[in-house]
Design an enzyme around this catalytic site. Sequence first.
Site, mmCIF file in Angstrom:
data_model
loop_
_atom_site.group_PDB
_atom_site.id
_atom_site.type_symbol
_atom_site.label_atom_id
_atom_site.label_comp_id
_atom_site.label_asym_id
_atom_site.label_seq_id
_atom_site.Cartn_x
_atom_site.Cartn_y
_atom_site.Cartn_z
ATOM 1 N N GLU A 107 21.875 12.177 0.712
ATOM 2 C CA GLU A 107 22.701 11.529 1.731
ATOM 3 C C GLU A 107 21.912 10.989 2.921
ATOM 4 O OE1 GLU A 107 25.877 10.940 1.103
ATOM 5 O OE2 GLU A 107 25.832 12.112 -0.738
ATOM 6 N N PHE A 111 32.391 18.670 2.571
ATOM 7 C CA PHE A 111 33.568 17.810 2.512
ATOM 8 C C PHE A 111 33.222 16.537 1.756
ATOM 9 C CE2 PHE A 111 36.509 14.614 4.391
ATOM 10 C CZ PHE A 111 37.699 15.191 3.959
ATOM 11 N N GLY A 112 33.940 16.304 0.662
ATOM 12 C CA GLY A 112 33.745 15.110 -0.155
ATOM 13 C C GLY A 112 34.840 14.089 0.100
ATOM 14 N N TYR A 113 34.444 12.856 0.363
ATOM 15 C CA TYR A 113 35.416 11.785 0.611
ATOM 16 C C TYR A 113 35.060 10.512 -0.139
ATOM 17 C CZ TYR A 113 31.723 10.358 3.817
ATOM 18 O OH TYR A 113 30.510 9.994 4.341
ATOM 19 N N GLY A 114 33.875 10.482 -0.781
ATOM 20 C CA GLY A 114 33.406 9.327 -1.542
ATOM 21 C C GLY A 114 32.850 9.818 -2.862
ATOM 22 N N SER A 115 31.579 9.526 -3.127
ATOM 23 C CA SER A 115 30.986 9.893 -4.417
ATOM 24 C C SER A 115 30.884 11.402 -4.630
ATOM 25 C CB SER A 115 29.612 9.251 -4.595
ATOM 26 O OG SER A 115 28.712 9.718 -3.615
#
Length: 176
Positions: A85, A6-10
Amino acid sequence: MSMWVFGYGSLLWNPGFEVAQSVIGTLPDYARSFCMRSIHHRGTEEAPGLVLALDQQLGKACEGVALEVTAGLEDQTLTYLRERELISSAYVEKELTVQLVDGREVIAVVYVIDETHEQYCGDLALEEQAQIIARAIGGRGPNTEYLYNTAEHLMSVGLHDPALEWLATRVREIAV
């Protein structure tokens, strides 16, 4: 079984791994915010920047993009993501259910903030966030670049994040 992230930023604009497909998705009970001090990628220990993280908030939801990892590259991708991360242990790796816009539900690897970590700063006012982001620079470049790329990518896929949009406008006004 497919591996999803799940991507929500970079990860939205720079996943760093081969993506088989990307689908808009919602992660319930989490909110995206600049609640993590960045001492590596977008700031330094002496002058921390800010990066997005997911704060657990029951009843809230974060819209982002579910990224399906290309088959056969799951182990390599997970190794890469952990190096990227988990550099300072401020994020916690979880497997959470993401609701895709097409009605499917997938289990995705998600990086959420550890609220007990010293880099957590969930109570900063938007103006204070803007002042920090406007000036910070880290190993991966200016903090402004991170904000602008994330805000622009969210808009390009049709997602609306009022706080990020306000920050992008404000930081453009004050960035040095």
